[in-house]
Design a protein around this motif. Structure first.
Motif, PDB file in Angstrom:
ATOM      1  N   LEU A  77       0.836  -1.215   0.000  1.00 17.62           N
ATOM      2  CA  LEU A  77       0.000   0.000   0.000  1.00 17.62           C
ATOM      3  C   LEU A  77       0.865   1.258   0.000  1.00 17.62           C
ATOM      4  O   LEU A  77       0.498   2.270  -0.599  1.00 17.62           O
ATOM      5  N   SER A  78       2.026   1.180   0.648  1.00 17.18           N
ATOM      6  CA  SER A  78       2.906   2.348   0.688  1.00 17.18           C
ATOM      7  C   SER A  78       3.493   2.656  -0.688  1.00 17.18           C
ATOM      8  O   SER A  78       4.071   3.721  -0.896  1.00 17.18           O
ATOM      9  N   TYR A  79       3.326   1.747  -1.648  1.00 16.78           N
ATOM     10  CA  TYR A  79       3.794   1.982  -3.009  1.00 16.78           C
ATOM     11  C   TYR A  79       2.789   2.795  -3.817  1.00 16.78           C
ATOM     12  O   TYR A  79       3.135   3.300  -4.884  1.00 16.78           O
ATOM     13  N   ILE A  80       1.542   2.907  -3.301  1.00 12.43           N
ATOM     14  CA  ILE A  80       0.522   3.668  -4.022  1.00 12.43           C
ATOM     15  C   ILE A  80      -0.007   4.851  -3.214  1.00 12.43           C
ATOM     16  O   ILE A  80      -0.559   5.783  -3.784  1.00 12.43           O
ATOM     17  N   ASP A  87       7.039   7.654  -4.121  1.00  9.49           N
ATOM     18  CA  ASP A  87       7.819   8.663  -4.837  1.00  9.49           C
ATOM     19  C   ASP A  87       9.024   8.027  -5.539  1.00  9.49           C
ATOM     20  O   ASP A  87       9.335   8.385  -6.677  1.00  9.49           O
ATOM     21  N   THR A  88       9.669   7.085  -4.871  1.00  8.17           N
ATOM     22  CA  THR A  88      10.822   6.411  -5.475  1.00  8.17           C
ATOM     23  C   THR A  88      10.395   5.612  -6.692  1.00  8.17           C
ATOM     24  O   THR A  88      10.994   5.718  -7.766  1.00  8.17           O
ATOM     25  N   TYR A  89       9.355   4.784  -6.541  1.00  7.57           N
ATOM     26  CA  TYR A  89       8.896   3.966  -7.665  1.00  7.57           C
ATOM     27  C   TYR A  89       8.402   4.821  -8.823  1.00  7.57           C
ATOM     28  O   TYR A  89       8.714   4.541  -9.982  1.00  7.57           O
ATOM     29  N   GLU A  90       7.659   5.858  -8.524  1.00  7.80           N
ATOM     30  CA  GLU A  90       7.150   6.723  -9.595  1.00  7.80           C
ATOM     31  C   GLU A  90       8.284   7.484 -10.269  1.00  7.80           C
ATOM     32  O   GLU A  90       8.182   7.840 -11.444  1.00  7.80           O
ATOM     33  N   GLY A  91       9.367   7.737  -9.526  1.00  5.43           N
ATOM     34  CA  GLY A  91      10.534   8.380 -10.116  1.00  5.43           C
ATOM     35  C   GLY A  91      11.267   7.468 -11.085  1.00  5.43           C
ATOM     36  O   GLY A  91      11.952   7.933 -12.006  1.00  5.43           O
ATOM     37  N   GLY A  95       3.640   4.806 -12.879  1.00  5.54           N
ATOM     38  CA  GLY A  95       2.765   3.654 -12.736  1.00  5.54           C
ATOM     39  C   GLY A  95       3.412   2.451 -12.080  1.00  5.54           C
ATOM     40  O   GLY A  95       2.739   1.454 -11.803  1.00  5.54           O
ATOM     41  N   LEU A  96       4.719   2.526 -11.800  1.00  7.26           N
ATOM     42  CA  LEU A  96       5.429   1.379 -11.232  1.00  7.26           C
ATOM     43  C   LEU A  96       4.922   1.026  -9.838  1.00  7.26           C
ATOM     44  O   LEU A  96       4.801  -0.151  -9.504  1.00  7.26           O
ATOM     45  N   GLY A  97       4.610   2.014  -9.027  1.00  8.05           N
ATOM     46  CA  GLY A  97       4.117   1.739  -7.682  1.00  8.05           C
ATOM     47  C   GLY A  97       2.833   0.916  -7.708  1.00  8.05           C
ATOM     48  O   GLY A  97       2.700  -0.082  -6.994  1.00  8.05           O
ATOM     49  N   LYS A  98       1.899   1.284  -8.561  1.00  4.95           N
ATOM     50  CA  LYS A  98       0.620   0.568  -8.675  1.00  4.95           C
ATOM     51  C   LYS A  98       0.847  -0.829  -9.247  1.00  4.95           C
ATOM     52  O   LYS A  98       0.250  -1.806  -8.792  1.00  4.95           O
ATOM     53  N   TYR A  99       1.695  -0.936 -10.234  1.00  2.00           N
ATOM     54  CA  TYR A  99       2.008  -2.233 -10.842  1.00  2.00           C
ATOM     55  C   TYR A  99       2.601  -3.182  -9.801  1.00  2.00           C
ATOM     56  O   TYR A  99       2.196  -4.339  -9.687  1.00  2.00           O
ATOM     57  N   HIS A 100       3.560  -2.672  -9.032  1.00  2.00           N
ATOM     58  CA  HIS A 100       4.197  -3.477  -7.993  1.00  2.00           C
ATOM     59  C   HIS A 100       3.169  -3.856  -6.927  1.00  2.00           C
ATOM     60  O   HIS A 100       3.119  -5.010  -6.483  1.00  2.00           O
ATOM     61  N   TYR A 101       2.331  -2.922  -6.538  1.00  2.00           N
ATOM     62  CA  TYR A 101       1.264  -3.198  -5.567  1.00  2.00           C
ATOM     63  C   TYR A 101       0.366  -4.329  -6.063  1.00  2.00           C
ATOM     64  O   TYR A 101       0.098  -5.294  -5.336  1.00  2.00           O
ATOM     65  N   ASP A 102      -0.115  -4.210  -7.298  1.00  2.00           N
ATOM     66  CA  ASP A 102      -1.012  -5.225  -7.853  1.00  2.00           C
ATOM     67  C   ASP A 102      -0.350  -6.604  -7.861  1.00  2.00           C
ATOM     68  O   ASP A 102      -0.988  -7.611  -7.528  1.00  2.00           O
TER      69      ASP A 102
END
Length: 112
Positions: A77-80, A87-91, A95-102
């Protein structure tokens, strides 16, 4: 300790050497790149190769903390949600944070 590592930072105790930390960073970067590749190739979060990346991510996290299904999904959840993780994943890739979360949710529901 700063809250750089999010809501679980108070549980993180870094007694590792500089070399060990560099190895952890390199390993984590390699895992993250697998998510980037899967996302860029249009693979669903449930794809076998992406789920393998989640397995590696869970194994990596388990070196420091053994999350339950719900705890691991809460970490994701902290990835979205607004956080340094997102912020790190989106950097790295939008969309990487949501992809990783899913991908984590699928893996956790099937494996934990």
């Amino acid at each position: 300790m700063s809250n750089q590592f999010g809501m679980y930072s108070e549980q993180y105790n870094n007694d590792f050497s500089k070399e060990q930390n560099q190895q952890f960073t390199a390993a984590f970067d390699a895992i993250t790149q697998q998510f980037v590749t899967g996302m860029q190739e249009g693979q669903p979060a449930s794809a076998e190769s992406v789920q393998e990346a989640v397995r590696q991510h869970y194994k990596f996290c388990s070196q420091f903390w053994k999350p339950t299904r719900e705890a691991y999904k809460n970490l994701a959840l902290s990835y979205i949600m607004p956080s340094p993780y997102r912020d790190t994943y989106e950097g790295i890739a939008e969309g990487l944070g949501k992809y990783h979360y899913d991908a984590i949710v699928v893996w956790a529901d099937n494996n934990l």
